[in-house]
Write an enzyme that holds these catalytic residues in place. Structure first.
Site, PDB file in Angstrom:
ATOM      1  N   PRO A  96      -9.602  -4.108  -2.721  1.00 39.89           N
ATOM      2  CA  PRO A  96      -8.389  -4.537  -3.147  1.00 39.89           C
ATOM      3  C   PRO A  96      -7.276  -4.864  -2.022  1.00 39.89           C
ATOM      4  CG  PRO A  96      -8.457  -2.218  -3.507  1.00 39.89           C
ATOM      5  CD  PRO A  96      -9.904  -2.682  -3.114  1.00 39.89           C
ATOM      6  N   ASN A  97      -6.465  -5.840  -2.304  1.00 41.86           N
ATOM      7  CA  ASN A  97      -5.476  -6.237  -1.434  1.00 41.86           C
ATOM      8  C   ASN A  97      -6.014  -6.937  -0.258  1.00 41.86           C
ATOM      9  OD1 ASN A  97      -3.423  -5.593  -3.230  1.00 41.86           O
ATOM     10  ND2 ASN A  97      -3.830  -3.538  -2.999  1.00 41.86           N
ATOM     11  N   ARG A 151       1.053 -10.805   4.824  1.00 42.27           N
ATOM     12  CA  ARG A 151       1.967  -9.710   4.927  1.00 42.27           C
ATOM     13  C   ARG A 151       1.484  -8.516   5.726  1.00 42.27           C
ATOM     14  NH1 ARG A 151       3.287  -7.631  -0.892  1.00 42.27           N
ATOM     15  NH2 ARG A 151       4.624  -6.398   0.429  1.00 42.27           N
ATOM     16  N   TYR A 192      -2.070  -4.837   9.878  1.00 38.36           N
ATOM     17  CA  TYR A 192      -3.524  -5.400   9.682  1.00 38.36           C
ATOM     18  C   TYR A 192      -3.842  -6.807  10.518  1.00 38.36           C
ATOM     19  CZ  TYR A 192      -3.433  -2.186   5.768  1.00 38.36           C
ATOM     20  OH  TYR A 192      -3.070  -1.019   5.142  1.00 38.36           O
ATOM     21  N   ASN A 252     -15.372  -3.010   3.638  1.00 37.30           N
ATOM     22  CA  ASN A 252     -14.047  -2.321   3.704  1.00 37.30           C
ATOM     23  C   ASN A 252     -13.679  -2.102   2.408  1.00 37.30           C
ATOM     24  OD1 ASN A 252     -11.511  -1.770   4.200  1.00 37.30           O
ATOM     25  ND2 ASN A 252     -10.834  -3.450   5.473  1.00 37.30           N
ATOM     26  N   ALA A 286      -8.162   0.585  -0.229  1.00 32.51           N
ATOM     27  CA  ALA A 286      -7.899   1.644  -0.789  1.00 32.51           C
ATOM     28  C   ALA A 286      -8.743   2.603  -1.558  1.00 32.51           C
ATOM     29  CB  ALA A 286      -6.348   1.896  -1.396  1.00 32.51           C
ATOM     30  N   HIS A 331     -10.460   5.740  -0.208  1.00 36.61           N
ATOM     31  CA  HIS A 331      -9.776   7.306  -0.322  1.00 36.61           C
ATOM     32  C   HIS A 331     -10.028   7.962  -1.426  1.00 36.61           C
ATOM     33  CE1 HIS A 331      -8.404   5.648   3.640  1.00 36.61           C
ATOM     34  NE2 HIS A 331      -7.622   4.766   2.920  1.00 36.61           N
ATOM     35  N   ASP A 353     -20.932   6.598  -5.223  1.00 35.30           N
ATOM     36  CA  ASP A 353     -22.207   7.068  -5.851  1.00 35.30           C
ATOM     37  C   ASP A 353     -23.026   5.641  -5.792  1.00 35.30           C
ATOM     38  OD1 ASP A 353     -21.688   9.582  -6.680  1.00 35.30           O
ATOM     39  OD2 ASP A 353     -21.024   9.105  -8.665  1.00 35.30           O
ATOM     40  N   GLU A 378     -19.070   1.330   7.226  1.00 33.29           N
ATOM     41  CA  GLU A 378     -17.909   1.355   6.754  1.00 33.29           C
ATOM     42  C   GLU A 378     -16.946   0.555   7.914  1.00 33.29           C
ATOM     43  OE1 GLU A 378     -16.696   5.148   5.732  1.00 33.29           O
ATOM     44  OE2 GLU A 378     -14.528   4.574   5.581  1.00 33.29           O
ATOM     45  N   HIS A 438     -12.786  -0.630   8.789  1.00 27.12           N
ATOM     46  CA  HIS A 438     -11.435  -0.656   8.529  1.00 27.12           C
ATOM     47  C   HIS A 438     -10.780  -1.369   9.612  1.00 27.12           C
ATOM     48  CE1 HIS A 438     -11.913   1.973   4.922  1.00 27.12           C
ATOM     49  NE2 HIS A 438     -12.559   2.895   5.791  1.00 27.12           N
ATOM     50  N   SER A 444      -7.491  -1.160  10.486  1.00 23.37           N
ATOM     51  CA  SER A 444      -6.295  -0.107  11.085  1.00 23.37           C
ATOM     52  C   SER A 444      -7.134   1.058  11.353  1.00 23.37           C
ATOM     53  CB  SER A 444      -5.298   0.159  10.216  1.00 23.37           C
ATOM     54  OG  SER A 444      -5.726   0.775   8.937  1.00 23.37           O
ATOM     55  N   ARG A 473      -2.712   7.127  10.760  1.00 24.33           N
ATOM     56  CA  ARG A 473      -1.816   6.630   9.736  1.00 24.33           C
ATOM     57  C   ARG A 473      -1.544   7.684   8.790  1.00 24.33           C
ATOM     58  NH1 ARG A 473      -3.505   1.369   7.027  1.00 24.33           N
ATOM     59  NH2 ARG A 473      -1.395   1.379   6.397  1.00 24.33           N
ATOM     60  N   ARG A 479      -5.062   8.873   4.266  1.00 24.24           N
ATOM     61  CA  ARG A 479      -5.716   7.841   4.497  1.00 24.24           C
ATOM     62  C   ARG A 479      -7.110   8.287   5.481  1.00 24.24           C
ATOM     63  NH1 ARG A 479      -3.559   2.916   2.996  1.00 24.24           N
ATOM     64  NH2 ARG A 479      -1.362   2.946   3.261  1.00 24.24           N
TER      65      ARG A 479
HETATM   66  O1  CA2 Z   1      -7.295  -0.673   7.459  1.00 22.05           O
HETATM   67  C1  CA2 Z   1      -8.053  -1.028   6.385  1.00 22.05           C
HETATM   68  O2  CA2 Z   1      -8.984  -1.819   6.760  1.00 22.05           O
HETATM   69  C2  CA2 Z   1      -7.890  -0.366   5.301  1.00 22.05           C
HETATM   70  O3  CA2 Z   1      -8.862  -0.353   4.532  1.00 22.05           O
HETATM   71  C3  CA2 Z   1      -6.812  -1.230   4.275  1.00 22.05           C
HETATM   72  C4  CA2 Z   1      -6.363  -0.862   3.246  1.00 22.05           C
HETATM   73  C5  CA2 Z   1      -5.846   0.543   3.052  1.00 22.05           C
HETATM   74  O4  CA2 Z   1      -5.599   1.083   1.837  1.00 22.05           O
HETATM   75  C6  CA2 Z   1      -7.001   1.672   3.731  1.00 22.05           C
HETATM   76  O5  CA2 Z   1      -6.237   2.770   4.010  1.00 22.05           O
HETATM   77  C7  CA2 Z   1      -7.188   1.028   5.191  1.00 22.05           C
HETATM   78  C8  CA2 Z   1      -5.293  -1.777   2.548  1.00 22.05           C
HETATM   79  C9  CA2 Z   1      -5.759  -3.263   2.387  1.00 22.05           C
HETATM   80  C10 CA2 Z   1      -4.396  -3.939   1.959  1.00 22.05           C
HETATM   81  O6  CA2 Z   1      -4.196  -4.987   2.697  1.00 22.05           O
HETATM   82  C11 CA2 Z   1      -2.828  -5.696   2.767  1.00 22.05           C
HETATM   83  C12 CA2 Z   1      -2.963  -6.718   3.697  1.00 22.05           C
HETATM   84  C13 CA2 Z   1      -1.618  -7.226   3.975  1.00 22.05           C
HETATM   85  C14 CA2 Z   1      -0.671  -7.034   3.052  1.00 22.05           C
HETATM   86  C15 CA2 Z   1      -0.847  -5.945   2.154  1.00 22.05           C
HETATM   87  C16 CA2 Z   1      -1.861  -5.315   2.178  1.00 22.05           C
END
Ligand code: CA2
Length: 148
Positions: free
Chosen positions: A12-13, A20, A25, A76, A79, A82, A89, A100, A102, A104, A109, A113
């Site tokens: 997601p996201n 953003r 990121y 990846n 969220a 976590h 599973d 895996e 990420h 970041s 953080r 996370r």
């Molecule tokens: O660091 C990563 O790749 C994460 O998987 C990214 C997730 C975060 O919840 C994990 O803790 C670490 C969030 C992805 C959201 O990406 C965005 C990108 C631009 C603007 C807003 C969110």
């Protein structure tokens, strides 16, 4: 022989990348990362199936399908990393090498996370290198698959 297929899954996201939060990121869009993965895969003689979904059940369905359709999974989970025992599973049931990724460094953080359910099914984890982490994961996957 046909090239091994690696499913590269994004949660997601991650479709918002490059639009953003570049300080966390980076500036690459998900399309930029996909293009770089396809290039690296060609060099490694791998095929990449690159996907993104905001929906946990969709990610679970794709992981289940990968058991038959792919030779390894780079993911990846965003969220869901976590929170998702369902994804953990599904990864365990897939019985494939899993890496895996990420963007970041999840360990420098917020404390929530630091916990990754997915890591329990992963051969290894790459975090903190932005989009380049996906290429590192493909390099590692190529070695893992060759060894099998
Ligand atoms: O660091 C990563 O790749 C994460 O998987 C990214 C997730 C975060 O919840 C994990 O803790 C670490 C969030 C992805 C959201 O990406 C965005 C990108 C631009 C603007 C807003 C969110």
């Amino acid at each position: 022989m046909a090239a091994a297929t690696i499913l590269v899954l994004n949660g997601p996201n991650l479709n918002l990348l490059g639009v953003r939060e570049p300080e966390t990121y980076g500036r690459d869009t998900l399309a930029d990362i996909e293009e770089a993965c396809l290039e690296r895969a060609a060099e490694l003689d791998l095929a990449v199936d690159f996907r993104q979904s905001n929906h946990e059940g969709q990610l679970v369905d794709w992981i289940q399908e990968a058991r038959e359709a792919a030779d390894g999974i780079v993911l990846n989970p965003g969220a869901y990393t976590h929170t998702s025992i369902a994804i953990l599973d599904a990864l365990r049931a897939a019985d494939l090498p899993i890496i895996e990724v990420h963007l970041s460094n999840i360990h420098r953080r917020e404390s929530y996370r630091r916990r990754s359910y997915v890591s329990e099914a992963a051969q290894g984890i790459i975090c903190g290198f932005g989009g380049h982490g996906y290429l590192l994961a493909l390099d590692a996957m190529a070695r893992l698959i060759k060894r099998d």
